[in-house]
Design a protein around this motif. Structure first.
Motif, PDB file in Angstrom:
ATOM      1  N   PRO A   1       0.823  -1.222   0.000  1.00 35.93           N
ATOM      2  CA  PRO A   1       0.000   0.000   0.000  1.00 35.93           C
ATOM      3  C   PRO A   1       0.853   1.267   0.000  1.00 35.93           C
ATOM      4  N   GLY A   2       2.054   1.181   0.601  1.00 37.81           N
ATOM      5  CA  GLY A   2       2.936   2.347   0.644  1.00 37.81           C
ATOM      6  C   GLY A   2       3.343   2.809  -0.729  1.00 37.81           C
ATOM      7  N   LEU A   3       3.586   1.866  -1.644  1.00 35.70           N
ATOM      8  CA  LEU A   3       3.920   2.238  -3.023  1.00 35.70           C
ATOM      9  C   LEU A   3       2.771   3.013  -3.665  1.00 35.70           C
ATOM     10  N   GLY A   4       1.550   2.545  -3.392  1.00 39.65           N
ATOM     11  CA  GLY A   4       0.388   3.256  -3.931  1.00 39.65           C
ATOM     12  C   GLY A   4       0.265   4.654  -3.364  1.00 39.65           C
ATOM     13  N   LEU A   5       0.543   4.803  -2.082  1.00 46.02           N
ATOM     14  CA  LEU A   5       0.465   6.123  -1.454  1.00 46.02           C
ATOM     15  C   LEU A   5       1.521   7.064  -2.025  1.00 46.02           C
ATOM     16  N   VAL A   6       2.729   6.530  -2.269  1.00 50.78           N
ATOM     17  CA  VAL A   6       3.784   7.358  -2.873  1.00 50.78           C
ATOM     18  C   VAL A   6       3.346   7.847  -4.248  1.00 50.78           C
ATOM     19  N   TRP A   7       2.728   6.963  -5.024  1.00 50.10           N
ATOM     20  CA  TRP A   7       2.263   7.342  -6.359  1.00 50.10           C
ATOM     21  C   TRP A   7       1.179   8.414  -6.270  1.00 50.10           C
ATOM     22  N   ILE A   8       0.223   8.224  -5.359  1.00 45.99           N
ATOM     23  CA  ILE A   8      -0.852   9.217  -5.192  1.00 45.99           C
ATOM     24  C   ILE A   8      -0.275  10.558  -4.771  1.00 45.99           C
ATOM     25  N   ALA A   9       0.666  10.541  -3.819  1.00 49.96           N
ATOM     26  CA  ALA A   9       1.282  11.784  -3.355  1.00 49.96           C
ATOM     27  C   ALA A   9       2.006  12.496  -4.499  1.00 49.96           C
ATOM     28  N   ALA A  10       2.657  11.713  -5.361  1.00 49.50           N
ATOM     29  CA  ALA A  10       3.345  12.311  -6.507  1.00 49.50           C
ATOM     30  C   ALA A  10       2.346  12.945  -7.471  1.00 49.50           C
ATOM     31  N   GLN A  11       1.222  12.271  -7.690  1.00 51.80           N
ATOM     32  CA  GLN A  11       0.207  12.826  -8.590  1.00 51.80           C
ATOM     33  C   GLN A  11      -0.411  14.099  -8.025  1.00 51.80           C
ATOM     34  N   LEU A  12      -0.566  14.162  -6.715  1.00 48.72           N
ATOM     35  CA  LEU A  12      -1.161  15.343  -6.082  1.00 48.72           C
ATOM     36  C   LEU A  12      -0.156  16.467  -5.878  1.00 48.72           C
ATOM     37  N   GLY A  13       1.133  16.167  -6.065  1.00 46.53           N
ATOM     38  CA  GLY A  13       2.172  17.184  -5.888  1.00 46.53           C
ATOM     39  C   GLY A  13       2.440  17.537  -4.446  1.00 46.53           C
ATOM     40  N   ILE A  14       2.177  16.602  -3.517  1.00 43.49           N
ATOM     41  CA  ILE A  14       2.369  16.906  -2.095  1.00 43.49           C
ATOM     42  C   ILE A  14       3.620  16.245  -1.531  1.00 43.49           C
ATOM     43  N   ASN A  15       4.424  15.661  -2.400  1.00 37.61           N
ATOM     44  CA  ASN A  15       5.706  15.094  -2.010  1.00 37.61           C
ATOM     45  C   ASN A  15       6.802  15.680  -2.881  1.00 37.61           C
ATOM     46  N   ALA A  16       8.005  15.751  -2.324  1.00 37.05           N
ATOM     47  CA  ALA A  16       9.166  16.042  -3.150  1.00 37.05           C
ATOM     48  C   ALA A  16       9.512  14.780  -3.946  1.00 37.05           C
ATOM     49  N   ASN A  17      10.310  14.952  -5.001  1.00 36.44           N
ATOM     50  CA  ASN A  17      10.800  13.793  -5.744  1.00 36.44           C
ATOM     51  C   ASN A  17      11.793  13.034  -4.866  1.00 36.44           C
ATOM     52  N   LEU A  18      11.541  11.756  -4.639  1.00 38.57           N
ATOM     53  CA  LEU A  18      12.360  10.974  -3.725  1.00 38.57           C
ATOM     54  C   LEU A  18      13.517  10.305  -4.463  1.00 38.57           C
ATOM     55  N   VAL A  19      14.720  10.440  -3.894  1.00 40.26           N
ATOM     56  CA  VAL A  19      15.899   9.741  -4.379  1.00 40.26           C
ATOM     57  C   VAL A  19      16.390   8.880  -3.219  1.00 40.26           C
TER      58      VAL A  19
END
Length: 257
Positions: free
Chosen positions: A123-141
């Motif tokens: 589920p965490g992978l899905g949350l990361v994807w959703i956060a990226a689509q919403l623009g509420i996360n920085a790009n993670l490296v």
């Protein structure tokens, strides 16, 4: 079934509060403060949060063996607060008994470690994807080490260090101490979860929510099972997959981060 811990006298409870503040101030509480400052800086920058980058395992020097030295020293000294927390707990009882830090139930620890990793990771992978689509996360490296022979071993050690530090301090130590202070279980779980989310806030709001949810699950598991080792196993697996996978696999596989 949970075990109620004996509450200490009032003067001892005051000492426990001070002790908690000191342990957290030397470790992940300090990280939470810096993370809060970082997210404010990101939100007030001239670029949107989604166009900024959060690097989890950066290189420390252009000279490979100096870089290796810095990486190993960073891992070692990050574990000092763990030693402090275990020492302080040992004044009351054996940390092995309080936290389940023993080898009595290896298959339980490994089995639940893998199960929790799957429960949180997918589920965490899905949350990361959703956060990226919403623009509420920085790009993670997840990893930015050079292509050298020691990169993968260091990333594995870094994953284990993160797991040991976070699960022993934020779950084992903090949950135990807050229960000794007489906190009700929902507030104990909330405190542990919010702290976990807060020191990941520098990555963005998606990271805060995801790690806070993970904190709820892990705190409830510890309260129920009285063993922190399954949490260490699960956390190590999650970070090894993230760090080493990002380091070895083609970069375009992670464009969604």
């Amino acid at each position: 079934m949970t075990v109620d811990l004996e509450q200490p006298p009032v003067d001892t409870r005051a000492g426990l509060r001070s002790e908690i503040l000191i342990v957290l101030g030397l470790s992940l509480g300090q990280s939470a403060v810096y993370s809060l400052v970082t997210i404010v800086a990101r939100l007030t920058a001239d670029r949107p949060l989604s166009q900024q980058t959060a690097t989890l395992n950066p290189s420390q020097s252009v000279r490979p063996y100096l870089d290796l030295t810095y990486q190993v020293l960073g891992i070692f000294f990050a574990l000092i607060p763990v030693m402090l927390a275990l020492y302080l707990l040992s004044r009351d009882s054996s940390p092995r008994a309080l936290l389940g830090l023993d080898a009595r139930r290896p298959w339980f620890d490994l089995g639940w470690g893998f199960a929790l990793a799957a429960l949180i990771g997918l589920p965490g992978l899905g949350l990361v994807w959703i956060a990226a689509q919403l623009g509420i996360n920085a790009n993670l490296v997840p990893a930015a080490l050079p292509s050298v022979w020691w990169a993968v071993p260091v990333l594995i050690l870094s994953a284990a260090q993160n797991a040991v530090l976070e699960e022993i301090v934020v779950v084992g130590y903090l949950v135990t101490r807050l229960r000794q202070l007489g906190w009700k279980l929902p507030y104990v779980v909330l405190a542990s979860a919010v702290l976990r989310g807060s020191y990941h806030l520098y990555q963005g709001f998606g990271a805060f929510v995801g790690n806070a949810v993970m904190g709820v699950v892990f705190a409830l598991f510890f309260i129920r099972a009285k063993r922190v080792l399954p949490l260490v196993v699960a956390h190590t697996l999650l970070d090894v997959v993230a760090f080493v996978g990002y380091s070895l696999l083609p970069r375009d596989w992670f464009s969604w981060l």
